[in-house]
Design an enzyme around this catalytic site. Sequence first.
Site, mmCIF file in Angstrom:
data_model
loop_
_atom_site.group_PDB
_atom_site.id
_atom_site.type_symbol
_atom_site.label_atom_id
_atom_site.label_comp_id
_atom_site.label_asym_id
_atom_site.label_seq_id
_atom_site.Cartn_x
_atom_site.Cartn_y
_atom_site.Cartn_z
ATOM 1 N N ASN A 22 100.101 62.900 -86.229
ATOM 2 C CA ASN A 22 100.731 61.958 -84.909
ATOM 3 C C ASN A 22 101.041 61.971 -84.387
ATOM 4 O O ASN A 22 102.405 63.268 -85.036
ATOM 5 C CB ASN A 22 99.347 60.243 -85.559
ATOM 6 C CG ASN A 22 100.522 59.755 -86.237
ATOM 7 O OD1 ASN A 22 101.797 59.568 -86.267
ATOM 8 N ND2 ASN A 22 100.432 59.181 -87.409
ATOM 9 N N LYS B 100 94.219 78.345 -98.196
ATOM 10 C CA LYS B 100 94.379 78.313 -97.657
ATOM 11 C C LYS B 100 92.134 78.768 -97.349
ATOM 12 O O LYS B 100 91.866 79.540 -97.716
ATOM 13 C CB LYS B 100 94.930 79.180 -96.661
ATOM 14 C CG LYS B 100 95.018 79.027 -95.387
ATOM 15 C CD LYS B 100 95.834 80.127 -94.772
ATOM 16 C CE LYS B 100 96.014 80.722 -92.807
ATOM 17 N NZ LYS B 100 96.547 81.542 -92.917
ATOM 18 N N PRO C 131 94.897 54.498 -97.419
ATOM 19 C CA PRO C 131 95.169 52.358 -98.439
ATOM 20 C C PRO C 131 96.472 52.094 -96.753
ATOM 21 O O PRO C 131 96.895 52.954 -96.500
ATOM 22 C CB PRO C 131 96.270 52.637 -99.847
ATOM 23 C CG PRO C 131 96.117 54.423 -99.318
ATOM 24 C CD PRO C 131 95.581 55.308 -98.765
ATOM 25 N N ILE D 82 98.634 50.310 -96.184
ATOM 26 C CA ILE D 82 99.706 49.670 -96.988
ATOM 27 C C ILE D 82 100.280 48.330 -96.803
ATOM 28 O O ILE D 82 100.861 47.855 -97.547
ATOM 29 C CB ILE D 82 100.727 50.727 -96.938
ATOM 30 C CG1 ILE D 82 100.436 52.061 -97.496
ATOM 31 C CG2 ILE D 82 102.141 50.345 -98.074
ATOM 32 C CD1 ILE D 82 101.113 52.943 -96.988
ATOM 33 N N PHE E 66 103.400 46.339 -87.413
ATOM 34 C CA PHE E 66 103.800 46.782 -86.124
ATOM 35 C C PHE E 66 102.291 47.378 -85.320
ATOM 36 O O PHE E 66 100.920 47.533 -86.276
ATOM 37 C CB PHE E 66 104.769 48.243 -85.730
ATOM 38 C CG PHE E 66 106.217 48.376 -85.532
ATOM 39 C CD1 PHE E 66 106.920 47.626 -87.167
ATOM 40 C CD2 PHE E 66 106.644 48.911 -84.833
ATOM 41 C CE1 PHE E 66 107.796 47.501 -86.889
ATOM 42 C CE2 PHE E 66 107.784 48.519 -84.699
ATOM 43 C CZ PHE E 66 108.598 47.980 -85.978
ATOM 44 N N LYS F 133 95.207 41.525 -84.990
ATOM 45 C CA LYS F 133 95.893 41.753 -86.740
ATOM 46 C C LYS F 133 96.500 41.418 -87.184
ATOM 47 O O LYS F 133 96.808 41.550 -88.595
ATOM 48 C CB LYS F 133 96.431 43.574 -85.824
ATOM 49 C CG LYS F 133 96.545 44.782 -86.710
ATOM 50 C CD LYS F 133 97.448 45.755 -85.995
ATOM 51 C CE LYS F 133 96.441 46.479 -85.625
ATOM 52 N NZ LYS F 133 96.479 47.886 -84.531
ATOM 53 N N LYS G 207 95.762 41.397 -91.144
ATOM 54 C CA LYS G 207 96.034 42.038 -92.432
ATOM 55 C C LYS G 207 97.121 40.918 -93.428
ATOM 56 O O LYS G 207 97.579 41.142 -94.376
ATOM 57 C CB LYS G 207 97.716 42.895 -91.530
ATOM 58 C CG LYS G 207 97.328 43.947 -91.080
ATOM 59 C CD LYS G 207 97.176 45.527 -91.383
ATOM 60 C CE LYS G 207 96.841 46.235 -90.322
ATOM 61 N NZ LYS G 207 96.914 47.930 -90.801
HETATM 62 O O1 C5P Z 1 96.196 49.274 -89.200
HETATM 63 P P1 C5P Z 1 97.565 50.061 -87.910
HETATM 64 O O2 C5P Z 1 96.978 51.503 -87.790
HETATM 65 O O3 C5P Z 1 96.626 49.311 -86.838
HETATM 66 O O4 C5P Z 1 97.937 48.818 -88.226
HETATM 67 C C1 C5P Z 1 99.639 49.299 -88.009
HETATM 68 C C2 C5P Z 1 100.199 48.444 -89.209
HETATM 69 O O5 C5P Z 1 99.511 48.835 -89.933
HETATM 70 C C3 C5P Z 1 102.049 49.281 -88.643
HETATM 71 O O6 C5P Z 1 102.192 48.766 -89.025
HETATM 72 C C4 C5P Z 1 101.792 50.163 -90.440
HETATM 73 O O7 C5P Z 1 102.690 50.691 -90.721
HETATM 74 C C5 C5P Z 1 100.900 49.675 -90.867
HETATM 75 N N1 C5P Z 1 100.087 50.562 -91.568
HETATM 76 C C6 C5P Z 1 100.271 50.824 -93.251
HETATM 77 N N2 C5P Z 1 98.798 51.974 -93.700
HETATM 78 C C7 C5P Z 1 98.489 52.137 -92.858
HETATM 79 C C8 C5P Z 1 97.969 51.801 -92.259
HETATM 80 C C9 C5P Z 1 98.911 51.110 -91.252
HETATM 81 O O8 C5P Z 1 101.169 50.029 -93.523
HETATM 82 N N3 C5P Z 1 97.824 52.975 -93.927
#
Ligand code: C5P
Length: 397
Positions: free
Chosen positions: A208, A286, A303, A305, A323, A337, A341
């Site tokens: 990304n 490849k 996962p 995190i 974030f 969110k 979370k």
């Molecule tokens: O789920 P989303 O991507 O919208 O949430 C963003 C937040 O979740 C950010 O703080 C990002 O670092 C964290 N995140 C994470 N592991 C993931 C996806 C997002 O820690 N697999």
Amino acid sequence: MLRGKRILLIIGGGIAAYKSLDLIRRLRERGAEVTPVLTRAATEFVTPLSISALAGEKGYTDLFDLTDEAEMGHIQLSRVADLVLVAPATADLMARMAQGLANDLATTLLLATDTPVMIAPSMNVRMWEHPATRRNLSVLRQDGVTVVGPNEGDMACGEYGPGRMAEPLQIVDAAIMALGDTPLAGTRLIVTSGPTHEPIDPVRYIANRSSGAQGTAIAAALLSLGAEVVFVTGPADVAPPQGVELIRVDTAVEMRAAVMAALPADAAVFAAAVADWRVVGASDSKIKKVSGSFPTLEFAENPDILAEVSQLEQGRPGLVIGFAAETDDVIAHATAKRARKGCDWIVANNVSPETGIMGGTENRVTLISAQGAEAWPRMGKDAVARQLAARIADALV
Ligand code: C5P
């Protein structure tokens, strides 16, 4: 955290003066001694009695108060402070400061002082945007004055826009930064940053646009406040800060393992833009192009995190910050969110292409916590990082 620091608080005559009462409490809770000075106009909004009662010190109002001169001359008053804080700084007070006028006690102190000066502007949005105020602001900045806020939002005058005085805690954060303290000495923090790369085969991957700029700035700001920082970064565009414990990863699965191995920590800041999915059964060699046939990718969920660490029953950091990059309904989505979370704070930002935030140098964030949503003004990513670091220090210490 502000123990032993003396702050000369100059209160200007604006409706936001009522917030100065809370500001005094917040500064004193953190150990600062506050000497209040009210302009004549300020006394129309708050009384010297209530200000002195909260400060536990006399509130000074008049340049020609001879008793005060016998106690402490105005030059001395301006010199004993570690920081001179003007909150609210009205358009008029800013204009007089920029001109170097000394026609009352407040402006005389500001002219006589040799200590750092910080202002928290507060005024109607048109006054804030007026060329005269822009000019005065730029003169004050050139003179070395630091500025906190103003925030954007509903105003007491019924209009909407930038001009609301920064919230007391924001001002406290800025004061901590200005005083150059290391309140995070002895704490250990984890910061994730950058994108992740999810391989398709050894040469191709899914990624990304995250540059890692905001996470890197946060790690640097936490370091400068004295924290030990474990910096878990995906393949970012910007170099990691000097002085962190650096762990480079590529994938979300690796990032999770690195974060878990870095625990325990006092706080964790998840600024990484982690890929939501990874490719199942990424090829070890490849994938060859075969004319007329296309590979099909199958995905598995990565996962989460942030959610996992937020919901740890044992060893959860005392403060977990996520974030939220959103393109619409930022506050509603980010608030949801935070609940989903289970983290303590969400730093929400609008990353619609027209904001220029993704990949840019500036950011405009809203801090969502149990106390509600606090919209910070648009500022450099470094300034967002410093303010966030000071707020973290405030929460931990
Ligand atoms: O789920 P989303 O991507 O919208 O949430 C963003 C937040 O979740 C950010 O703080 C990002 O670092 C964290 N995140 C994470 N592991 C993931 C996806 C997002 O820690 N697999």
